[in-house]
Scaffold this motif. Sequence first.
Motif: not given
Length: 135
Positions: A94-96, A118-130
């Motif tokens: 993401y750019p920010y 921020v409104k377009k963030v797929n929060v599943k990316l947190y789990l994947l990147q963790e």
Amino acid sequence: MKDTVQPMTAESVGELLREAGAEVMVRSGRSDSYSAPREFSFEVKALFKNGMGLHVVARQFNYRDPWEAEGRVNDLVDVMLLRDGALTPLPKGYPYFQGIDEECGLDEEKLREVIDCVKKVNVKLYLLQEMTGDL
């Protein structure tokens, strides 16, 4: 010469966030008295449907007119990113909010970009990147 900087108010920032689909709370921190004790002029908190939140703070007024008679405005704001009520960076890509949880000194155009991001963030990316160790 036209001044293209758009002053921001608690109401205008709140409206930007509402238009993006967020639930919004607005609070002014400084009264009309010059000696008001708070360190910010307004703050706006927003929660998006994806669970991501933004805390927008305008820390001080800029004065455009002599003797502070007219023109108290906020040209720039600081934005903190929240996930589950805690400060957080965005996942990679993401750019920010890369490795930081606060973007400082944003004008209205940049604020609009951050809101859209921020409104377009797929929060599943947190789990994947963790799981992959990238976050």
